[in-house]
Design an enzyme around this catalytic site. Structure first.
Site, PDB file in Angstrom:
ATOM      1  N   GLY A 235       0.944  -1.193  -0.095  1.00  0.00           N
ATOM      2  CA  GLY A 235      -0.018   0.030   0.002  1.00  0.00           C
ATOM      3  C   GLY A 235       0.888   1.320   0.047  1.00  0.00           C
TER       4      GLY A 235
ATOM      5  CB  SER B 223      -1.728   2.891   3.123  1.00  0.00           C
ATOM      6  OG  SER B 223      -0.645   1.859   3.304  1.00  0.00           O
TER       7      SER B 223
ATOM      8  CE  LYS C  12       3.469   0.151   3.317  1.00  0.00           C
ATOM      9  NZ  LYS C  12       3.051   1.614   3.079  1.00  0.00           N
TER      10      LYS C  12
ATOM     11  CB  SER D  63       5.758  -4.391  -2.621  1.00  0.00           C
ATOM     12  OG  SER D  63       4.887  -4.408  -1.691  1.00  0.00           O
TER      13      SER D  63
END
Ligand SMILES: Nc1ncnc2c1ncn2[C@@H]1O[C@H](COP(=O)(O)OS(=O)(=O)O)[C@@H](OP(=O)(O)O)[C@H]1O
Ligand SMILES: Nc1ncnc2c1ncn2[C@@H]1O[C@H](COP(=O)(O)OP(=O)(O)O)[C@@H](O)[C@H]1O
Length: 201
Positions: free
Chosen positions: A35, A39, A41, A109
Site C-alpha cells: 500500500g 496507508s 501498513k 511494493s
C-alpha cells in the site's frame, strides 16, 4: 568426492521448518502488506504483532525502519532499486518463515511484478497478500513524514502515488481501507484470516 561424503550426512541431520514450528507450537506464514506510504501498513503490523504475541505466537516485523536503514541502506527508489529492495526482503523473510516465525512485511511494493517475485521466493503457499487500500487523498492528508508535501513541490523524485506508479493488487487475500476501518477493526479481520493457519493443532 571426499568432501561430499563428509557434508551430506550433516545436511541430513539439519533441523527443518517442521522441527522449528513444533518447538514454537505454531505454523509460520508471510503476511505481506502492500500500500501507499502512510496507508497504515506499519501501524497495523505493529498492532497485529502485539495481538499474536498475546496468544503465544512469535512474530517478526520487517519494515523500512529495520531494512532500508540496514541491509538495504545502499538502495534508493528507482525501479531497479525497488526490485533489489523487495528481492532481498523476500530472501530474508524466507529465512524467518523457514525458522517457524510468523513474518510481517510492510513495504509499498508498488506493483504486481514485485509482489509476485516476493511470493515466488517465499513460496506461494506461505504468502498472504494484504492490500492496505487507503486512498491517496487520505495518505496525503495524514502526510506522517511530510514526504507528500515535498514530493508535490518536486523535492523528492519518483514518489509513489505522486510521481511514481502504484498498481493495486488484483486478488489480495484481504483489503483494508484505513480511512474506513479503525486499527482494531483491521487487526480483527487479520486475526480471522491468520489464526486458523498459524495455531498448532
Ligand atoms: N520516492 C519514494 N517513494 C516512496 N517512498 C519513499 C520515497 N522516498 C522515501 N520514501 C520512504 O520510504 C518508504 C518506502 O520504502 P519501501 O521499501 O516500502 O518502498 S518500495 O517497496 O521499495 O517501493 C516510505 O515509507 P512508508 O511511509 O513506511 O511506506 C517513505 O517514507
Ligand atoms: N485506521 C487507521 N489504521 C492505521 N493507521 C491509521 C488509522 N487512522 C490513522 N492512522 C495513522 O496513519 C498513519 C499511518 O502510518 P504508517 O503506519 O507509518 O503507514 P505506512 O507504514 O503504510 O507508511 C499513522 O500515523 C497512523 O496513526
Amino acid at each position: 568426492m571426499q568432501a561430499e561424503n563428509h557434508i551430506y550426512p550433516i545436511f541430513d541431520r539439519m533441523l527443518g521448518r517442521a522441527d522449528k514450528e513444533a518447538l514454537l507450537h505454531q505454523h509460520s506464514v508471510m503476511i505481506w502488506f502492500t500500500g501507499l506510504s502512510g496507508s497504515g501498513k506499519s501501524t497495523i503490523a505493529i498492532a497485529l504483532e502485539r495481538e499474536l504475541q498475546k496468544r503465544g505466537l512469535l512474530c517478526r516485523i520487517l519494515d523500512g525502519d529495520n531494512i532500508r536503514s540496514g541491509i538495504n541502506n545502499n538502495l534508493g527508489f528507482s525501479a531497479e532499486d525497488r526490485v533489489e529492495n523487495i528481492r532481498r526482503i523476500a530472501e530474508v523473510g524466507k529465512l524467518f518463515v523457514e525458522t517457524g516465525i510468523i513474518t510481517l512485511a510492510a513495504f509499498i511494493s508498488p506493483n504486481n511484478e514485485l509482489r509476485e517475485m516476493a511470493s515466488r521466493i517465499i513460496g506461494k503457499e506461505n504468502f498472504l497478500e494484504i492490500y492496505v487500500s487507503t486512498p491517496l487523498e487520505e495518505c496525503e492528508r495524514r502526510d506522517v513524514k511530510g514526504l507528500y508535501a515535498k514530493a508535490r513541490k518536486g523535492e523528492i523524485r519518483n514518489f509513489t502515488g505522486i510521481s511514481a506508479p502504484f498498481e493495486a493488487p488484483a486478488h489480495p487475500d484481504l483489503s483494508l481501507d484505513t480511512s474506513k476501518l479503525s486499527v482494531e477493526e483491521s487487526v480483527n479481520r487479520l486475526l480471522e484470516l491468520i489464526l486458523p493457519r498459524v495455531k498448532a493443532e
